[in-house]
Design a protein around this motif. Structure first.
Motif, mmCIF file in Angstrom:
data_model
loop_
_atom_site.group_PDB
_atom_site.id
_atom_site.type_symbol
_atom_site.label_atom_id
_atom_site.label_comp_id
_atom_site.label_asym_id
_atom_site.label_seq_id
_atom_site.Cartn_x
_atom_site.Cartn_y
_atom_site.Cartn_z
ATOM 1 N N ARG A 44 0.820 -1.219 0.000
ATOM 2 C CA ARG A 44 0.000 0.000 0.000
ATOM 3 C C ARG A 44 0.852 1.266 0.000
ATOM 4 N NH1 ARG A 44 -5.231 -1.216 3.909
ATOM 5 N NH2 ARG A 44 -6.282 -2.647 2.457
ATOM 6 N N TRP A 45 1.950 1.256 0.750
ATOM 7 C CA TRP A 45 2.862 2.406 0.716
ATOM 8 C C TRP A 45 3.366 2.617 -0.709
ATOM 9 C CZ3 TRP A 45 3.573 6.188 3.959
ATOM 10 C CH2 TRP A 45 3.408 6.002 5.328
ATOM 11 N N LEU A 84 -1.474 1.087 6.193
ATOM 12 C CA LEU A 84 -0.601 1.065 5.024
ATOM 13 C C LEU A 84 0.487 0.008 5.082
ATOM 14 C CD1 LEU A 84 -0.158 4.898 4.473
ATOM 15 C CD2 LEU A 84 -1.625 3.314 3.205
ATOM 16 N N GLY A 85 0.688 -0.617 6.222
ATOM 17 C CA GLY A 85 1.769 -1.587 6.343
ATOM 18 C C GLY A 85 3.081 -0.895 6.664
ATOM 19 N N TYR A 86 4.182 -1.558 6.334
ATOM 20 C CA TYR A 86 5.514 -1.022 6.617
ATOM 21 C C TYR A 86 5.935 -0.042 5.538
ATOM 22 C CZ TYR A 86 5.927 -4.535 10.234
ATOM 23 O OH TYR A 86 5.712 -5.280 11.358
ATOM 24 N N ASN A 92 8.820 1.152 10.656
ATOM 25 C CA ASN A 92 7.801 2.186 10.639
ATOM 26 C C ASN A 92 6.563 1.743 9.872
ATOM 27 O OD1 ASN A 92 7.229 4.689 11.642
ATOM 28 N ND2 ASN A 92 8.248 5.812 10.004
ATOM 29 N N THR A 93 5.398 1.932 10.435
ATOM 30 C CA THR A 93 4.139 1.657 9.755
ATOM 31 C C THR A 93 3.363 2.965 9.644
ATOM 32 O OG1 THR A 93 2.963 1.165 11.794
ATOM 33 C CG2 THR A 93 4.021 -0.687 10.662
ATOM 34 N N TYR A 110 -4.776 12.515 4.953
ATOM 35 C CA TYR A 110 -3.606 12.591 5.829
ATOM 36 C C TYR A 110 -2.913 11.234 5.851
ATOM 37 C CZ TYR A 110 -0.822 13.324 10.015
ATOM 38 O OH TYR A 110 0.220 13.422 10.899
ATOM 39 N N VAL A 111 -1.625 11.241 5.541
ATOM 40 C CA VAL A 111 -0.814 10.038 5.626
ATOM 41 C C VAL A 111 0.187 10.244 6.748
ATOM 42 C CG1 VAL A 111 0.832 8.552 4.423
ATOM 43 C CG2 VAL A 111 -1.059 9.578 3.164
ATOM 44 N N HIS A 112 0.195 9.325 7.699
ATOM 45 C CA HIS A 112 1.151 9.489 8.784
ATOM 46 C C HIS A 112 1.899 8.198 9.077
ATOM 47 C CE1 HIS A 112 -2.446 8.138 10.969
ATOM 48 N NE2 HIS A 112 -1.627 7.648 11.878
ATOM 49 N N HIS A 113 3.127 8.399 9.535
ATOM 50 C CA HIS A 113 3.997 7.299 9.968
ATOM 51 C C HIS A 113 3.750 7.105 11.454
ATOM 52 C CE1 HIS A 113 6.678 7.256 6.411
ATOM 53 N NE2 HIS A 113 6.255 8.487 6.309
ATOM 54 N N GLY A 114 3.903 5.889 11.894
ATOM 55 C CA GLY A 114 3.767 5.737 13.323
ATOM 56 C C GLY A 114 3.582 4.421 13.800
#
Length: 114
Positions: A44-45, A84-86, A92-93, A110-114
């Motif tokens: 997905r990323w 989104l997975g890794y 990081n996901t 909004y796309v966020h890492h976390g």
């Protein structure tokens, strides 16, 4: 001299941001991805850039979003969130979160890492 320095800074920033995926968005692959399978960890990323560039998500209604992305992993009346997975940046996901207005139209992505 200043122009050369500017080009070097831009090149450094571009190289330090990591790989930009050119994976084409595929709705069926997105909806049916088994993100726990190692070969799909970042699927997905990898499709995010194409998704945001090729689809006018802002303004879509909830039915259109579900047709394109499937059912969200979590949702409220005003937000849908897709795992989104890794992200290929360590362990990081992240999530893609879509915010809806009172007319059920997407107003924010909004796309966020976390």
């Amino acid at each position: 001299m200043k122009t050369s320095f500017l080009y070097i800074v831009i090149l450094f920033i571009a190289l330090s941001c990591g790989k930009v995926s050119h994976e084409k968005f595929n709705s069926e692959n997105w909806k049916n991805s088994e993100l726990n399978a190692e070969e799909n960890w970042s699927l997905r990323w990898d499709m995010m850039n194409d998704l945001r560039n090729q689809y006018e998500i802002i303004g879509m209604n909830k039915t259109e979003v579900i047709k394109l992305l499937g059912n969200p992993e979590s949702k409220t009346d005003t937000e849908y969130s897709y795992y989104l997975g890794y992200s290929k940046r360590g362990i990081n996901t992240g999530n893609l979160t879509l915010t809806f207005d009172k007319n059920n139209k997407v107003t924010k992505i909004y796309v966020h890492h976390g």
